[in-house]
Scaffold this active site. Structure first.
Site, PDB file in Angstrom:
ATOM      1  N   ASP A 257     -47.075-141.446  17.471  1.00 35.30           N
ATOM      2  CA  ASP A 257     -47.677-141.813  17.021  1.00 35.30           C
ATOM      3  C   ASP A 257     -47.501-140.989  15.608  1.00 35.30           C
ATOM      4  O   ASP A 257     -48.604-140.022  15.300  1.00 35.30           O
ATOM      5  CB  ASP A 257     -49.148-142.468  17.259  1.00 35.30           C
ATOM      6  CG  ASP A 257     -49.626-143.184  16.123  1.00 35.30           C
ATOM      7  OD1 ASP A 257     -48.901-143.490  15.268  1.00 35.30           O
ATOM      8  OD2 ASP A 257     -50.569-144.149  16.438  1.00 35.30           O
TER       9      ASP A 257
ATOM     10  N   LYS B  63     -56.623-138.893   7.332  1.00 32.40           N
ATOM     11  CA  LYS B  63     -58.184-138.909   8.238  1.00 32.40           C
ATOM     12  C   LYS B  63     -58.785-138.017   9.199  1.00 32.40           C
ATOM     13  O   LYS B  63     -57.139-137.848  10.436  1.00 32.40           O
ATOM     14  CB  LYS B  63     -57.550-140.560   8.835  1.00 32.40           C
ATOM     15  CG  LYS B  63     -58.155-141.531   7.410  1.00 32.40           C
ATOM     16  CD  LYS B  63     -57.700-143.000   7.695  1.00 32.40           C
ATOM     17  CE  LYS B  63     -56.231-143.254   8.362  1.00 32.40           C
ATOM     18  NZ  LYS B  63     -55.818-143.898   6.814  1.00 32.40           N
TER      19      LYS B  63
ATOM     20  N   GLU C 247     -54.102-149.430  -2.596  1.00 29.66           N
ATOM     21  CA  GLU C 247     -53.666-150.408  -2.100  1.00 29.66           C
ATOM     22  C   GLU C 247     -54.836-150.845  -1.145  1.00 29.66           C
ATOM     23  O   GLU C 247     -55.998-150.924  -1.633  1.00 29.66           O
ATOM     24  CB  GLU C 247     -53.501-149.132  -0.822  1.00 29.66           C
ATOM     25  CG  GLU C 247     -55.013-148.427  -0.591  1.00 29.66           C
ATOM     26  CD  GLU C 247     -54.973-147.497   1.174  1.00 29.66           C
ATOM     27  OE1 GLU C 247     -54.350-149.005   1.972  1.00 29.66           O
ATOM     28  OE2 GLU C 247     -55.618-147.274   1.190  1.00 29.66           O
TER      29      GLU C 247
ATOM     30  N   LYS D 197     -50.585-155.741   7.770  1.00 28.62           N
ATOM     31  CA  LYS D 197     -50.099-154.888   7.809  1.00 28.62           C
ATOM     32  C   LYS D 197     -49.358-154.580   7.337  1.00 28.62           C
ATOM     33  O   LYS D 197     -48.586-154.215   8.758  1.00 28.62           O
ATOM     34  CB  LYS D 197     -52.047-153.801   8.747  1.00 28.62           C
ATOM     35  CG  LYS D 197     -51.028-152.330   8.614  1.00 28.62           C
ATOM     36  CD  LYS D 197     -52.154-152.087   9.478  1.00 28.62           C
ATOM     37  CE  LYS D 197     -52.521-150.159   9.065  1.00 28.62           C
ATOM     38  NZ  LYS D 197     -52.638-149.361  10.221  1.00 28.62           N
TER      39      LYS D 197
ATOM     40  N   VAL E 285     -50.576-146.883   2.425  1.00 27.96           N
ATOM     41  CA  VAL E 285     -50.176-146.024   1.865  1.00 27.96           C
ATOM     42  C   VAL E 285     -49.188-145.418   1.307  1.00 27.96           C
ATOM     43  O   VAL E 285     -48.163-145.623   0.292  1.00 27.96           O
ATOM     44  CB  VAL E 285     -51.052-144.631   2.358  1.00 27.96           C
ATOM     45  CG1 VAL E 285     -50.336-143.334   1.502  1.00 27.96           C
ATOM     46  CG2 VAL E 285     -52.322-144.327   2.054  1.00 27.96           C
TER      47      VAL E 285
ATOM     48  N   SER F 141     -47.707-141.344  11.638  1.00 26.96           N
ATOM     49  CA  SER F 141     -47.623-142.385  10.110  1.00 26.96           C
ATOM     50  C   SER F 141     -46.635-142.411   9.460  1.00 26.96           C
ATOM     51  O   SER F 141     -46.049-141.437   9.171  1.00 26.96           O
ATOM     52  CB  SER F 141     -48.856-142.046   9.120  1.00 26.96           C
ATOM     53  OG  SER F 141     -48.855-143.515   8.517  1.00 26.96           O
ATOM     54  N   ALA F 142     -46.200-143.354   8.434  1.00 24.40           N
ATOM     55  CA  ALA F 142     -45.035-143.824   7.644  1.00 24.40           C
ATOM     56  C   ALA F 142     -45.702-143.033   6.526  1.00 24.40           C
ATOM     57  O   ALA F 142     -44.385-143.307   5.841  1.00 24.40           O
ATOM     58  CB  ALA F 142     -44.242-145.113   7.625  1.00 24.40           C
ATOM     59  N   ASP F 143     -46.613-143.059   6.704  1.00 24.88           N
ATOM     60  CA  ASP F 143     -46.800-142.640   4.838  1.00 24.88           C
ATOM     61  C   ASP F 143     -46.596-141.110   5.173  1.00 24.88           C
ATOM     62  O   ASP F 143     -45.616-140.626   3.880  1.00 24.88           O
ATOM     63  CB  ASP F 143     -48.727-142.499   5.664  1.00 24.88           C
ATOM     64  CG  ASP F 143     -49.331-143.939   5.206  1.00 24.88           C
ATOM     65  OD1 ASP F 143     -48.798-144.864   5.205  1.00 24.88           O
ATOM     66  OD2 ASP F 143     -50.979-143.908   4.662  1.00 24.88           O
TER      67      ASP F 143
HETATM   68  N1  PSU Z   1     -57.782-144.213   4.269  1.00 21.33           N
HETATM   69  C1  PSU Z   1     -58.922-145.534   3.509  1.00 21.33           C
HETATM   70  N2  PSU Z   1     -59.185-146.452   5.351  1.00 21.33           N
HETATM   71  C2  PSU Z   1     -57.554-146.499   5.581  1.00 21.33           C
HETATM   72  C3  PSU Z   1     -56.517-146.031   5.578  1.00 21.33           C
HETATM   73  C4  PSU Z   1     -56.843-145.448   4.579  1.00 21.33           C
HETATM   74  O1  PSU Z   1     -59.439-144.983   3.677  1.00 21.33           O
HETATM   75  O2  PSU Z   1     -57.714-148.091   5.947  1.00 21.33           O
HETATM   76  C5  PSU Z   1     -55.167-146.926   5.778  1.00 21.33           C
HETATM   77  C6  PSU Z   1     -54.220-146.476   4.482  1.00 21.33           C
HETATM   78  O3  PSU Z   1     -53.685-147.880   4.701  1.00 21.33           O
HETATM   79  C7  PSU Z   1     -52.717-145.835   5.103  1.00 21.33           C
HETATM   80  C8  PSU Z   1     -53.048-146.286   6.882  1.00 21.33           C
HETATM   81  O4  PSU Z   1     -51.640-145.837   5.001  1.00 21.33           O
HETATM   82  O5  PSU Z   1     -54.316-146.558   7.123  1.00 21.33           O
HETATM   83  C9  PSU Z   1     -52.634-145.888   8.044  1.00 21.33           C
HETATM   84  O6  PSU Z   1     -52.594-146.559   9.081  1.00 21.33           O
HETATM   85  P1  PSU Z   1     -51.502-145.874  10.248  1.00 21.33           P
HETATM   86  O7  PSU Z   1     -51.826-145.112  10.842  1.00 21.33           O
HETATM   87  O8  PSU Z   1     -51.194-146.899  11.295  1.00 21.33           O
HETATM   88  O9  PSU Z   1     -49.437-145.646   9.815  1.00 21.33           O
HETATM   89 MN    MN Z   2     -49.383-145.058  13.890  1.00 18.12          MN
END
Ligand code: PSU
Ligand code: MN
Length: 315
Positions: free
Chosen positions: A139, A160, A26, A87, A107, A141-143
């Site tokens: 909130d 995370k 990614e 992003k 992701v 993630s769409a992951d």
């Molecule tokens: N893993 C890391 N660093 C990052 C991310 C993942 O070590 O920056 C990113 C990935 O791209 C993941 C995103 O999809 O953070 C999630 O963001 P959000 O919580 O806004 O969906």
């Molecule tokens: Mn989010």
């Protein structure tokens, strides 16, 4: 007429033609997860680690509205510049293309594009998931919802640690995303080795993970992703006490600065990197490189031996 079809880097086109194993990577990690200029160096190290472990890297992102599978070194460096890189989650891909944007894929977006391109193994750092205040902010993630419908193997160090890990595991179960620890029955906690939760399954070698991929294909039942959760060895993790202090402080700054939406994850990661004087950055890099190595070994184990590539060997 503008052509919006996925473009392939030369090295990826060659690998696909020769039937060589490919690992998707990614770009959000690079553009929004790591500080400049370290991110440029780390992006190249990730690709080199994939090569050293027997596969071809395909870093995915968007350049001037073109979705690219297998960005060149120059394109990666371009997306790594601070500032203009959007992003991109899955829902953003078409609108970003129509507006000619430069963008890094999360992701969610990277796995969806990888699957569309026929790439089955993907390495990242830590997945997105359910945020700690999700019951009031919604909130999540769409992951998670994307992995529910995307047939890839994602190698990560769990989700995370800034997230609600227990709630994220519950959602993964509901969504039908498979989760297995790599040589462990404990779910890793990204910066820290142990995320505080048990797992039902453990897979112990790249060959066994390749068997799980083959079984899913042959059964034809499960459509979602398999998360391979690869923990850092305990002596390489971020000191858990430092981790907890930094996180508490980061969450209160998040509230004070009223940060919301897709800015939340980059804000918290940047807070970790500055307030631990780079300790979390070094840990984050180790996580990604270890995952890239394992993903390459899985892709190699899952790739058909040359003799089975449509040739029959005379007896
Ligand atoms: N893993 C890391 N660093 C990052 C991310 C993942 O070590 O920056 C990113 C990935 O791209 C993941 C995103 O999809 O953070 C999630 O963001 P959000 O919580 O806004 O969906
Ligand atoms: Mn989010």
């Amino acid at each position: 007429m503008t052509d919006f079809a996925i473009q392939y880097g030369e090295h990826v086109t060659r690998a696909r033609r020769d039937g060589r194993p490919v690992v998707a990577l990614e770009s959000t990690i690079i553009s929004h997860g790591l500080p400049h200029p370290d991110n440029v160096r780390v992006a190249q190290e990730i690709e080199q680690t994939v090569r050293d472990n027997g596969a071809v890297p395909a870093t995915i992102g968007m350049i001037g509205g073109k979705l690219v599978v297998g960005l060149s070194a120059e394109q990666i460096e371009h997306l790594a510049q601070p500032g203009e890189t959007a992003k991109l989650s899955v829902r953003d891909l078409a609108v970003a293309a129509a507006t000619g944007a430069d963008g890094a894929t999360t992701v969610a977006a990277t796995s969806a594009v990888a699957a569309a391109a026929g790439i089955r193994v993907f390495a990242t750092g830590g997945l997105g998931g359910v945020h700690r205040e999700a019951s009031s902010t919604f909130d999540e993630s769409a992951d998670l919802t994307t992995l529910a419908r995307t047939p890839v193997v994602v190698v990560c160090a769990g989700v995370k640690s800034i997230l609600d890990v227990g709630a994220t595991l519950e959602r993964l179960e509901t969504l039908g995303v498979a989760v297995a620890g790599y040589r462990t029955r404990r779910f890793p906690g990204f910066f820290v080795t142990d995320g505080g939760h048990d797992l039902d399954w453990q897979l112990s070698s790249p060959a066994q993970i390749a068997d799980a991929m083959k079984a899913r294909d042959e059964q034809g039942v499960h459509q979602g992703a398999l998360i391979v959760a690869n923990p850092l060895p305990a002596d390489e993790q971020l000191d858990p006490a430092l981790h907890d202090r930094t996180l508490t402080e980061g969450l209160s700054r998040l509230a004070a600065d009223a940060v919301t939406g897709k800015a939340v994850t980059p804000f918290l990661l940047a807070h970790f990197h500055t307030s631990t004087q780079g300790k979390s950055l070094a840990v984050n890099v180790r996580i990604i490189l270890r995952n890239a190595a394992l993903a390459a070994q899985i892709a190699a184990a899952a790739s058909p031996a040359p003799a089975t590539l449509g040739f029959s060997v005379p007896a």
